[in-house]
Structure formats: structure tokens, C-alpha cells
Design a protein around this motif. Structure first.
Motif, PDB file in Angstrom:
ATOM      1  N   GLU A 113      12.688 -10.912  -1.495  1.00 43.99           N
ATOM      2  CA  GLU A 113      11.994 -11.013  -0.216  1.00 43.99           C
ATOM      3  C   GLU A 113      10.732 -11.815  -0.472  1.00 43.99           C
ATOM      4  O   GLU A 113      10.001 -11.546  -1.430  1.00 43.99           O
ATOM      5  CB  GLU A 113      11.656  -9.600   0.286  1.00 43.99           C
ATOM      6  CG  GLU A 113      11.331  -9.520   1.750  1.00 43.99           C
ATOM      7  CD  GLU A 113       9.907  -9.899   2.105  1.00 43.99           C
ATOM      8  OE1 GLU A 113       9.635 -10.161   3.275  1.00 43.99           O
ATOM      9  OE2 GLU A 113       9.048  -9.936   1.195  1.00 43.99           O
ATOM     10  N   GLU A 114      10.430 -12.782   0.396  1.00 46.11           N
ATOM     11  CA  GLU A 114       9.406 -13.755   0.017  1.00 46.11           C
ATOM     12  C   GLU A 114       8.009 -13.177  -0.198  1.00 46.11           C
ATOM     13  O   GLU A 114       7.332 -13.572  -1.147  1.00 46.11           O
ATOM     14  CB  GLU A 114       9.378 -14.944   0.983  1.00 46.11           C
ATOM     15  CG  GLU A 114       9.152 -14.586   2.449  1.00 46.11           C
ATOM     16  CD  GLU A 114       9.205 -15.834   3.325  1.00 46.11           C
ATOM     17  OE1 GLU A 114       9.758 -16.848   2.897  1.00 46.11           O
ATOM     18  OE2 GLU A 114       8.674 -15.774   4.451  1.00 46.11           O
ATOM     19  N   MET A 161      19.050   1.979  -2.165  1.00 46.28           N
ATOM     20  CA  MET A 161      18.158   3.115  -2.399  1.00 46.28           C
ATOM     21  C   MET A 161      17.372   2.904  -3.701  1.00 46.28           C
ATOM     22  O   MET A 161      16.161   3.100  -3.738  1.00 46.28           O
ATOM     23  CB  MET A 161      18.988   4.388  -2.473  1.00 46.28           C
ATOM     24  CG  MET A 161      18.211   5.616  -2.880  1.00 46.28           C
ATOM     25  SD  MET A 161      19.253   7.088  -2.933  1.00 46.28           S
ATOM     26  CE  MET A 161      20.140   6.828  -4.459  1.00 46.28           C
ATOM     27  N   THR A 162      18.085   2.479  -4.748  1.00 51.46           N
ATOM     28  CA  THR A 162      17.410   2.287  -6.039  1.00 51.46           C
ATOM     29  C   THR A 162      16.467   1.094  -5.987  1.00 51.46           C
ATOM     30  O   THR A 162      15.488   1.044  -6.725  1.00 51.46           O
ATOM     31  CB  THR A 162      18.438   1.992  -7.159  1.00 51.46           C
ATOM     32  OG1 THR A 162      19.710   2.401  -6.746  1.00 51.46           O
ATOM     33  CG2 THR A 162      18.069   2.682  -8.433  1.00 51.46           C
ATOM     34  N   GLU A 163      16.776   0.130  -5.150  1.00 53.49           N
ATOM     35  CA  GLU A 163      15.963  -1.080  -5.111  1.00 53.49           C
ATOM     36  C   GLU A 163      14.893  -1.050  -4.031  1.00 53.49           C
ATOM     37  O   GLU A 163      14.083  -1.965  -3.949  1.00 53.49           O
ATOM     38  CB  GLU A 163      16.856  -2.316  -4.936  1.00 53.49           C
ATOM     39  CG  GLU A 163      17.804  -2.566  -6.116  1.00 53.49           C
ATOM     40  CD  GLU A 163      17.066  -2.797  -7.439  1.00 53.49           C
ATOM     41  OE1 GLU A 163      15.910  -3.234  -7.420  1.00 53.49           O
ATOM     42  OE2 GLU A 163      17.674  -2.520  -8.496  1.00 53.49           O
ATOM     43  N   GLY A 207      13.227  -7.350   5.072  1.00 50.08           N
ATOM     44  CA  GLY A 207      14.649  -7.661   5.141  1.00 50.08           C
ATOM     45  C   GLY A 207      15.528  -6.705   4.367  1.00 50.08           C
ATOM     46  O   GLY A 207      16.650  -6.430   4.783  1.00 50.08           O
ATOM     47  N   LEU A 208      15.030  -6.183   3.248  1.00 50.42           N
ATOM     48  CA  LEU A 208      15.872  -5.281   2.461  1.00 50.42           C
ATOM     49  C   LEU A 208      16.283  -4.075   3.301  1.00 50.42           C
ATOM     50  O   LEU A 208      17.458  -3.749   3.417  1.00 50.42           O
ATOM     51  CB  LEU A 208      15.140  -4.820   1.190  1.00 50.42           C
ATOM     52  CG  LEU A 208      15.983  -4.116   0.135  1.00 50.42           C
ATOM     53  CD1 LEU A 208      15.355  -4.268  -1.246  1.00 50.42           C
ATOM     54  CD2 LEU A 208      16.193  -2.632   0.390  1.00 50.42           C
ATOM     55  N   GLY A 209      15.307  -3.432   3.906  1.00 53.16           N
ATOM     56  CA  GLY A 209      15.601  -2.261   4.725  1.00 53.16           C
ATOM     57  C   GLY A 209      16.347  -2.634   5.998  1.00 53.16           C
ATOM     58  O   GLY A 209      17.293  -1.957   6.395  1.00 53.16           O
ATOM     59  N   GLN A 210      15.921  -3.733   6.612  1.00 53.42           N
ATOM     60  CA  GLN A 210      16.539  -4.116   7.885  1.00 53.42           C
ATOM     61  C   GLN A 210      18.019  -4.444   7.735  1.00 53.42           C
ATOM     62  O   GLN A 210      18.782  -4.341   8.690  1.00 53.42           O
ATOM     63  CB  GLN A 210      15.792  -5.322   8.482  1.00 53.42           C
ATOM     64  CG  GLN A 210      14.420  -4.950   9.022  1.00 53.42           C
ATOM     65  CD  GLN A 210      13.507  -6.155   9.162  1.00 53.42           C
ATOM     66  OE1 GLN A 210      13.939  -7.296   9.026  1.00 53.42           O
ATOM     67  NE2 GLN A 210      12.233  -5.913   9.418  1.00 53.42           N
TER      68      GLN A 210
END
Lengths: 177, 550, 165, 238
Positions: free
Chosen positions: B286-287, B451-453, B502-505
Motif C-alpha cells: 500500500e503506497e 489477518m496476519t498481514e 486497500g488491504l482491509g477494503q
């Protein structure tokens, strides 16, 4: 109009919710005109009746016995009210969850025993690994948080439920209230 | 360095190559190396010496069809040999000048015919550690042309005209991004290359960095010229030591050739690049997290705006693109935006590199024009599902992507089409699953990854992915209920809409897409307590923890 | 204000000079923290409190911030690695091809969960996010060397060989 | 003159027309106009991190939900702060927090003074439908004055920010990541043996019972975070 059948149940809790229920004092008489208490730690009925209109459940589900009871109660009750934080969140009984039942039993019956250290295993129901709120086992219709919910909360909520008046629980009580 | 000098280098490389009668190229990318490509190359060198033939044995980057490795290509005949080992060296050298070795020749015409190579045009043809070989294939020509004949705006315009969109996942128009950074005020600007290829099951960027490092360097230099930056950073995963080595060597050689440093090509343009190592955090793709990591901090994203184009690295305007995006720049500048825009589909131009893996015959790297049907990639280029099994789904977009079922395979690959299918383009991982994969278990795998990331900063992602994992685990061990399924869907909605980055989205995507296309598998697990693929270990009978009585 | 002087090297171990070199190259700037931690880990094999303290003091990074960084990134280890390390790739392609079974087999054989080192310090069992050799899944790194299309049997054989070394 | 005019933006929050200065956040403007937006990680006087996601609002014309604490206003912006969609997410976020660690309100030192507890009541959360995670967490009472109880921590990072930004000591930070994150002092040292200055600011800004003053008994632990804006004001004047 026939009276409503009201039950109150005590699972894993301190009975504080029942005490608070009794704190309705003279308003209990009002309530008695609308409902019969058909099952409760406060009355001498051994078996949960087949048909109950409102069941108020105090306490979390901590043992196999609790689990059996709550399923039976649900099956025979039209409206199930989780009464107080133990029934709703697990509350104090659930504080053993992170370390498990063995640690608790050991501390109580072995480490702190003056004589004959042993963990009771006859007659007493087996503990579940995790203490859970009752809605994790059965559908709950009304949640009445508080530790305990105040007598006023009981009065307002029960009156509303019996008369069908609107009920705004968060305005009455909260977790830990 | 001038254009003339560049051409001189190219010429001398050609002359050098002409000294040899034959060329034997050995793929030494990770997959081939792990099967003895180094020993093979040594044996070839030895065999060539013994034979007395005049052979140039070259190590190259990834040739593509990794499942056929180790690969060797003999030029000028362009004979491709598969599953080669050191014992074959003598036969190969003996065959030079005559008929190719029949047992080793592989028939991958269909595999290659559907491909168009832009990003990978040099991979398999040059020694990645020889800058001159890159120059001989028009390398750094675009940079020198731009510096001497084009304005920075002209470069931006050409990129805009090409229709190139970010290859890192989101598909943001590259030209627009460059234009924003170019317009941003400030004396100091940065260009950053995202080489933190985090999607498990994707290795396009690794292959590009390892097989053609100068393509990335040249792309970054062009970007720096276009936006007015003089300093660049390449952020590479520490798990890619070879890529780090190749880039380090590449930067050194480019400096020596005067292609990086001060007054490049006798112009006022100064530019140099530093490598920064990642340290094992997916979220750094993610930037804003990546920038935090370059600044030496925890890689936690921050809310945007402000976008990095306005306030990025050390608070300065920063251009961030991924490896494959930069690898597209030099050919676009060289051949023109229109050339690029002629390839691909309506709103997704050019080509895309995919890492084709999983239950598929030809695993490896492929580069295809945008708009190609998924079916063509899987059945023709990939050679279909092997072992008599049937295709079940293809997972694109990594942990943020989704699983696309067989009935959707006739959709053309583009950013928008994949989003419509509930997946994303992502960086280009394409993992094929057959009837031996349980889609509930697959969803659980991806959620466990997320979850781990998860960095832990925002609540929906931190606690939401953990809760989703708990619920999916219940389904996999047979203790899940239909109430749990409802809860899972509700969680997906909050994690998707309320997460910070973005990771969560996108974390719920694998769950949502499997629920969309393979809901029956969830129902089988929940209601009938059985795993149709036989993957999940459901111990019957399981007591229902949350049985609901009417 | 007096100029900042970095703290003295913790000992005359030559590796501290390498660590200091990384910091000097970056002008002892705060943003060199991760770069420096990489140098510590590649020189010493892991990061202990003494090293983190030294780096944090040298770069003038608050201790808690440095520790936050070390523990955020999975690449950094606070414990010394075993003599040998087996790393099982846990990427998607490897998962699809049964890497979980390899992990389970290794965990059972070594009696430790992944991410730990055996008591005798011989073998560390690790998992990786993805090493990018997906076409050869499932992939295992044997002391860093890539092995493709690995079976549980091969993993166990290797562990056996290391155990009796 | 034209400059001053362009500096003022007019926008609509929950159908109420309001004016704002360019650069102001939606949250600032909403509070100035007595429009309530729930917050948890935000605290006036500290930097904003946009992490708790409770202040998410809807902006007309955009599908994305944006955190009011960091989103600045623009001319003609139409903000909705209490749509059904937002309320649903807010309740879920609170549920996630309650289920994440061991929040036992009835025996918590912050009972009655807790922002999390108040928010649950405010948002109508009467039970947690998610399974409780029941993690095993520590309580560090090694410091003479204060205690940190990780069971009650919601990782809002107010303590980290107040220590770094206001006290200037940066003794607190977050270690680990994801669900395993915890706040630490120094190198995960005991608070008592850390380089803490014992100023107590972190305790005052903590929204729950995670950080508390040992000298108070029972649940008599009101927090006084209002010193922050004043402190900032005094510093700016210097």
C-alpha cells in the motif's frame, strides 16, 4: 385476560440481577397483577414449565448443565430476555476464559485447599472450556444490560413488554450500569 | 553519454556476438535454478570447450514456461529445449549446426502464439547483469531521446496518450498520476518503485527485476525527468535477494555509463536511485505504508488525501508506480503512445504479465494483450488443468482478489471486467484451482493471510479479519451455523467499507466472491457438515454451539 | 546545542563496525533505521535488546519506536536462528498444492510450532509469505536454497539428516 | 478581499447549511455547529490518525466513506453523518472492539467514565453478536503511580501520541501488528523501569480503563483530557 406466565432463571451469575429485580419493591405487586411467576429461584417449582410467556435469564452459560437449561428454556418460552451483563457478555464468569477452567479449579480446590485437595467431579456439572453469553447458544429476544440492571430498568422494560409500549433500552441502561 | 555513444555500444555488442557461431541461452530464473540450471550451464561451457565449437553460452532471465524448466534456447534456430539437465549438455553442443536434439525439443507453440511480449521482450534474451546487452536491444534509447528531444511535459503526454494504467493493482491512469506529480509544487520530489511484490502466488515483478533490471531503472529515470525528481527509491522485498543483487549491479553499471548521476547525457538532468529493503510486511504494498517503511517506520498506512503525489516521501511530492508499470515506460516513450494504445481493450491498454500457477499444466510467466479471454489464458496458454481433474476457479488479484468460476471464463481480461466479477486485476497472480480445492477453505486461507498481514491500525481490518477467520474456521471444522454465515456477510460489509486502506477494503473479496459463486459449498459445510472437495476435516457429529430454536 | 555524538560501539566485535558503517553511510538519519536493522540481522543473525538499543541511540530513534519497527516486520527476528533453517512457503500456489501438510509434518516431527527453533538450537522451522517460485509449488527453502515440488517425505528426510548431524 | 472570501467554504452537514474555513476538517465544522459525530481515536490537541473509523461520514457524489477527523471541507460539500449504513458500521466497529479484548465493564476502573462504554450506549449496542476472542493479556502495575491493563486497551494510540507530541518523551509506541498489536514502553520493558517521565498525560487521555491512576479507588477514575488544547495554546503563544 389471563395472566402472563413469567419465569426467571439463574445460570452462572451472582444472583445480583434477581436481587435488583426484587428491588422493584411495591411495584412487584403491580407486576403480579399482570403476570404469574411460574418458575424462579424465588419460587418452589422444580421443572421448567412447558409454556412460558416471558423468561428472564440471569447468568452466563458456563457448564454443560447451563447449556442444557438454556436450550430447554428457549424451547418453552415465547420471549427470552437476557437479564444483566453475565447473560449478555459473559461478564465476571467469563474472566476465566483467557486462562481456562483447569487453572481456576486448581487455584480454588488444590492450591488454596486446607485439607483434602481435590477437584470436585461427582454431582457437579462439568465446566465448559469457554464461558459464553446465552445468545451464542439460543436466540435472545431482548437484551437488558447492566450489572445489575436497576429496578427502574426492570420496571420500565417489563411494563413496556407486557403492555406493548415502545421500549428504548439504551436509554435505560448500559454494560456495567 | 550521447545517442551516438549508445549506438556505438550496441554495435560493439553485435560485433562481439557475431564472433560466435552459435548462441545457447540458459534460463537461470529461480524455478530453473532450483532444478540445476547452474550445473547445466557449467556443463554446457565445458562441453563447448571440449567440442571446440565457437559457442556463446549466456545466462538469461525467465523464459516463461517454468514448469518445463530448466529451459535452454539455441539461437539462431530458436530451438527451445525443456527439462534439460547437465547430462544433456553434450548432446546440445553436438547438435549445434545440425538438427536440434529431438527428445528435448518442446512444443509450446500454442503457449507462445497467443502472447505479446512488451514487458518481457528482453527476458530470456539478455544477460541481466550486462548493461551493454540491454543497450544493444534499444536500452536507454528512450531515456536519451527524451532528455535531448522531449520536454518533461512531452513525456507525460506520451504516457497519457498510451492509456497505460498502474500495473500494481488499482489500475489508476499512469499519465494522470505523472501529471499530478509534475504539477505539484516543490523543489524536491521523489520517484518510488514499488517492488514489494506481496501477493502470494505472483512473481512477475521478481522476474522483471531479476531478468531485465535496467528496464525498471530506465523507466524510473524517464519518470523522474517527466515529473521533475532527482532522487528515486526502489523498495524491494528482502525475500528477493537475487533481485536486490541484480538491481544493485544494474545501478552501479548505469552510474558507470553515466546513465544515472549528475548531468545525465550532458543535460541538466540529475537522477540517482537507492534501494530500500522491505522486511516482510504485505501491507507495505500500500503506497502510504510503503513510504512509511522507506522512512524507517512501521509500515502503517495513513488516510488519503493528501495523496503521495502532493505529500509523499518525507512530505514531498512523490510518484509511486510498481515494477511492471515502470517496465512499460521505455517502450512507450520509444514507440509512441499510440503504438501502446493499439494493444489491449477499450479501457485497458497494452499487455499484462501474469504468473500462472496452481493446478495448471504450463505454470510460469505469460504476457498477454489486455482483453484476452480468461479461457484462452487457462486452456490454451496454460494448457488446461492436468491429471484428469476439472477446473473449478481461477483466483486473481492475490489476497485482495476473488475466485472466478468456470462459467465466467469467457470474460475478457481488463481492470473493469475483473472488478465486475468480484475480483481485481491485482499485480497479476493467477492461481488455478481444480475440483480438489475447497472454496471455503480457500477463503479461510486468504483471510488468514490478511489477518496476519493486517497492520493493526484501524479496527475493522485488525479485529474484523480476525473475526472472519474465526467464523470461516467454524465452517471448516463443521461447527458453523447459518447465523454465523449472516454474521460473516455483515462483517464483510463493514471491513470492506470502513477499513482505512486497500488491504482491509479488499480483504473480504475472496470471501464475497466464493459466497457469490460457490455458496452451495458453504451450505454443504454448515447444513450437511460435509466438505464436497474432501479438504476440510469435519468430525461428525459436531454439537451445534449456537443452535437456534424457532 | 552541542553536536550529537553517537554512542560508543557496544563491544570490540567487528560486526558492530559494519552496523555503524550502514548508519554512517546514511548520515545517522532516522530513516536509516530499517536499513540498519537489516545490517544487524545479517551480521548477527538476529536482533537482541543490546543491538536495538545501540541502533536506536545512534539514530536518535525512541526505543519504543525502534522496538515497534522490529516487531512489525516479520523478517526481523528477536531470537537467534537454529543451526539450520527449513522455510516452508505458505504462498497461495503452495497452499493449493498442499504446503499446509508439509508444515504439519514438520511441526509434528520437530515438536515445535512454525516460527520457532528446536530446544537444542539445531533447527528453525519457518514459513514464508511467498518466495516467488510459485511454478514449482510447493516450495521449501533448505538453509535458503530453493527446492521445488517438495513432498512431506522429503521434508522429514532432511530434518532427520540434520537431527543426527 | 477576494482572498478572504475564497477562504470561506459553505457546505451542508445533515441538511444544515454551515460555513467553514478552508482547511478545516468536517469534524471541526460539525462540532462548531453542535452536530454530533462519534469519535474514539480523535482527541482535540493531538494529531489525527483516522484509525477508529467511527467518524466515517458519507459525502454526496462519492461512494467511499471518509473519516470526518481528517477530511477537509470543500465548497458545496454535502455531508451525511448518521445514515443507516454509517450506523450499521459504527455498531459493528464497537462490537469488534468489545469482542477483541476482555472488556468487563462491571469490574473496570473506568466503569461510568469510559468512552467505549458510553459509545456503546449511545449507538444502541446492547449485546455483542461476534464471538469473544478472550485473549490472555497482561496487567503491568510496576510503576508506582499508574497501571496499564492491556485487557481494556483499544489501541487508539492516544497515549502514544500524547507522549510523543506533547510530553516529547515518546516512551509509548505500538509493537507487533494486526490483532497481536500492543502498546509498549521502551523495548517492551516494564513501565516501572522504563524511561517514562511519570507525567501522567497518557492516563488522562486514555479513553478506557487501560491506563489508570492507582491512587483512585474502585471505579472512581474520571479522566481529564481537556488540558491538551490549553497546553497547545500556551505553547503557541511562547
Amino acid at each position: 385476560m389471563s395472566k402472563l406466565k413469567l419465569a426467571t432463571v439463574w445460570l452462572d451469575g451472582c444472583s445480583g440481577c434477581h436481587m435488583s429485580f426484587l428491588d422493584m419493591d411495591e411495584r412487584l405487586i403491580e407486576l403480579a397483577e399482570l403476570a404469574d411467576v411460574v418458575y424462579s429461584p424465588l419460587v418452589d417449582t422444580k421443572e421448567f414449565p412447558d409454556e412460558v410467556d416471558i423468561a428472564l435469564v440471569e447468568g452466563a452459560v458456563a457448564s454443560e448443565d447451563d447449556e442444557k437449561k438454556i436450550r430447554k428454556i428457549r424451547a418453552h418460552s415465547k420471549l427470552l430476555i437476557a437479564m444483566g451483563d453475565c447473560a449478555i457478555t459473559g461478564n465476571v464468569p467469563s474472566m476465566r476464559n483467557p486462562i481456562g477452567p483447569e487453572a481456576i479449579l486448581n487455584r480454588a480446590y488444590i492450591e488454596n485447599a486446607d485439607a483434602q485437595p481435590q477437584i470436585p467431579c461427582v454431582v457437579v456439572p462439568k465446566l465448559l472450556r469457554i464461558v459464553r453469553p446465552i445468545h451464542e447458544f439460543v436466540k435472545v429476544d431482548v437484551f437488558l444490560p447492566g450489572c445489575p440492571p436497576s429496578a427502574d430498568t426492570f420496571h420500565t422494560a417489563l411494563t413496556a413488554l407486557v403492555t406493548g409500549a415502545p421500549l428504548d433500552i439504551p436509554a435505560l441502561t448500559r454494560f456495567g450500569a | 553519454m550521447t545517442i551516438e555513444e549508445l549506438e556505438q555500444i550496441a554495435k560493439s555488442v553485435c560485433q562481439e556476438n557475431e564472433k560466435y557461431d552459435f548462441e545457447v541461452n540458459v534460463c537461470m530464473d529461480l524455478a530453473c535454478s532450483s532444478q540445476g540450471a547452474q550445473q547445466l550451464k557449467d556443463a554446457l561451457v565445458k562441453a563447448a570447450e571440449t567440442s571446440g565449437k565457437n559457442v556463446h553460452i549466456r545466462r538469461t532471465g525467465c523464459m516463461g514456461p517454468c514448469s518445463s524448466g530448466p529451459l535452454v534456447r539455441v539461437d539462431p534456430e530458436e530451438a527451445l529445449y525443456h527439462h534439460v539437465n547437465a547430462d544433456h549438455a553434450e548432446a546440445i553442443v553436438n547438435s549445434l549446426g545440425g538438427a536440434p536434439v529431438p527428445d528435448l525439443q518442446c512444443d509450446l507453440n500454442e503457449h507462445f502464439d497467443k502472447q505479446v511480449r512488451v514487458v518481457l521482450e528482453n527476458a530470456g534474451y539478455i544477460d541481466p547483469e550486462k548493461i551493454d546487452e540491454y543497450i544493444a536491444r534499444d536500452g536507454y534509447k528512450a531515456l536519451l531521446t527524451a532528455l535531448t528531444e522531449m520536454t518533461p511535459n512531452g513525456v507525460v503526454h506520451r504516457i497519457t496518450e498510451s492509456g497505460l494504467r498502474g500495473r500494481g493493482g488499482g489500475g489508476y491512469p499512469t499519465g494522470l498520476k505523472w501529471g499530478t506529480v509534475a504539477k505539484a509544487s516543490g523543489d524536491v520530489k521523489y520517484v518510488v518503485c514499488n517492488g514489494d511484490e506481496g501477493d502470494p502466488g505472483a512473481f512477475m515483478d521478481r522476474s522483471v527485476m531479476e531478468g531485465d533490471p535496467h528496464r525498471v531503472i530506465e523507466g524510473m529515470a524517464l519518470a523522474a525527468y517527466a515529473v521533475g525528481a532527482s532522487k528515486g527509491f526502489i523498495y524491494v522485498r528482502a525475500e528477493y535477494p537475487t533481485a536486490v543483487g541484480r538491481l544493485t549491479a544494474g545501478l552501479r553499471d548505469a552510474r558507470r555509463r553515466g546513465l544515472l548521476g549528475n548531468n545525465i547525457c550532458n543535460t541538466p538532468f540529475n537522477f540517482d536511485i537507492e534501494i530500500r529493503l522491505g522486511a516482510g510486511a504485505f501491507v507495505c504494498g500500500e503506497e502510504t505504508a510503503l513510504l512509511a517503511s522507506i522512512e524507517g517506520k512501521r509500515g502503517t498506512p495513513r488516510p488519503r488525501p493528501p495523496y503521495p503525489a502532493v505529500s509523499g516521501l518525507f512530505g514531498k511530492p512523490t510518484l509511486i508506480n510498481n515494477v511492471e508499470t515502470y517496465a512499460n515506460i521505455a517502450p512507450i516513450v520509444r514507440n509512441g503512445g499510440k503504438w501502446f494504445a493499439n494493444m489491449g481493450s477499450e479501457r485497458s491498454k497494452g499487455t499484462k504479465v501474469f504468473a500462472l500457477t496452481g493446478k495448471i499444466a504450463n505454470t510460469g510467466l505469460v504476457e498477454v494483450p489486455m482483453g484476452i479471454k480468461l479461457r484462452e489464458i487457462i486452456e490454451v496458454i496454460g494448457g488446461g488443468v492436468p491429471g484428469g481433474h476439472t477446473f473449478k476457479a481461477v483466483q486473481t488479484g492475490g489476497p485482495s482478489g476473488g475466485c472466478i468460476p468456470a462459467e465466467m471464463l469467457d470474460v475478457g481480461v481488463s481492470y473493469d471486467a475483473l472488478v465486475r466479477l468480484g475480483s481485481i486485476m491485482g499485480s497479476g497472480g493467477m492461481i488455478v484451482m481444480d475440483d480438489t480445492s475447497c472454496m471455503v477453505n480457500v477463503a479461510r486461507f486468504f483471510i488468514e493471510f490478511c489477518m496476519t498481514e493486517s497492520c493493526g491500525k484501524c479496527i475493522p481490518c485488525r479485529a474484523g479479519t480476525a473475526q472472519m477467520f474465526t467464523l470461516l474456521t467454524r465452517f471448516c471444522n463443521g461447527s458453523g451455523t447459518m447465523d454465523d454465515l449472516e454474521l460473516l456477510e455483515s462483517l464483510c460489509s463493514t471491513v470492506k467499507e470502513a477499513s482505512l486502506c486497500g488491504l482491509g477494503q479488499t480483504a473480504p473479496n475472496p470471501v464475497l466472491s466464493t459466497l457469490k459463486y460457490f455458496r452451495n459449498e458453504y451450505i454443504e459445510h454448515i447444513v450437511h457438515k460435509r466438505c464436497p472437495a474432501g479438504v476440510c476435516n469435519i468430525q461428525a457429529p459436531v454439537t451445534d454451539q449456537k443452535e437456534v430454536l424457532a | 546545542m552541542p553536536a550529537f555524538t553517537p554512542p560508543p560501539l557496544p563491544s570490540d566485535d567487528k560486526r558492530w563496525k559494519i552496523v555503524n558503517g550502514t548508519m554512517r553511510k546514511n548520515g545517522f538519519a532516522r530513516h536509516a533505521l530499517i536499513e540498519t536493522l537489516h545490517t544487524v540481522q545479517s551480521s548477527f543473525g538476529y536482533l537482541d535488546d543490546e543491538a536495538i538499543r545501540f541502533v536506536a541511540r545512534s539514530l536518535r530513534v525512541p526505543l519504543s519506536q525502534a522496538y515497534g519497527v522490529v516487531t512489525f516486520y516479520h523478517y526481523f527476528s528477536l531470537k537467534p536462528p537454529g543451526k539450520h533453517t527449513v522455510t516452508i512457503c505458505a504462498g497461495t500456489a503452495c497452499y493449493i498444492k498442499g504446503a499446509d501438510k508439509l508444515v504439519a509434518a514438520a511441526e509434528k516431527r520437530l515438536g515445535i510450532p512454525q516460527g520457532q527453533t528446536t530446544q537444542d538450537g539445531k533447527i528453525s522451522l519457518m514459513t514464508a509469505r511467498c518466495v516467488g517460485a510459485c511454478s514449482r509449488a510447493p516450495v521449501v527453502l533448505r538453509d535458503g536454497e530453493v527446492m521445488g515440488e517438495v513432498t512431506s517425505g522429503q521434508v522429514l528426510e532432511q530434518l532427520e539428516r540434520w537431527a543426527v548431524e | 478581499m477576494s482572498e478572504t472570501v475564497s477562504n470561506v467554504k459553505t457546505l451542508v452537514i445533515d441538511e444544515q447549511e454551515v460555513s467553514a474555513l478552508a482547511g478545516q476538517t468536517i469534524l471541526d465544522v460539525a462540532r462548531e455547529n453542535d452536530i454530533y459525530i462519534p469519535t474514539l481515536c480523535h482527541l482535540e490537541g493531538l494529531s489525527n490518525v483516522g484509525a477508529c473509523r467511527l467518524c466515517l461520514v458519507e459525502i454526496k457524489g462519492g461512494n467511499k466513506l471518509l473519516p470526518a477527523c481528517v477530511t477537509t471541507v470543500f465548497e458545496g460539500m454535502e455531508v451525511s453523518t448518521h445514515t443507516e449504513r454509517l450506523q450499521k458500521h459504527r455498531r459493528m466497529i464497537l462490537e469488534l472492539l468489545f469482542a477483541e479484548r476482555n472488556h468487563i465493564c462491571s469490574v473496570c476502573v473506568a466503569n461510568g467514565h469510559c468512552e467505549l462504554q458510553a459509545l456503546a450506549q449511545d449507538q444502541g449496542v446492547t449485546h455483542i453478536s461476534l464471538p469473544y476472542r478472550n485473549p490472555e493479556l497482561t496487567v503491568d502495575a510496576s510503576l508506582a503511580q499508574f497501571t496499564v491493563d492491556h485487557n481494556r486497551c483499544i489501541l487508539c494510540t492516544r497515549c502514544v501520541r500524547v507522549c510523543a507530541e506533547i510530553e516529547g518523551a515518546h516512551v509509548w509506541d505500538v509493537m507487533g501488528r494486526g490483532i497481536n498489536s500492543i502498546v509498549i514502553t521502551d523495548l517492551h520493558d516494564n513501565w516501572g523501569s522504563s524511561s517514562c517521565t511519570r507525567c501522567g498525560k497518557c492516563v488522562q487521555v486514555c479513553p478506557t480503563g487501560a491506563l489508570f491512576d492507582k491512587s483512585k479507588v474502585g471505579s472512581d477514575h474520571p479522566k481529564y483530557p481537556d488540558f491538551l488544547p490549553y497546553l497547545n495554546l500556551m505553547r503557541e503563544a511562547q
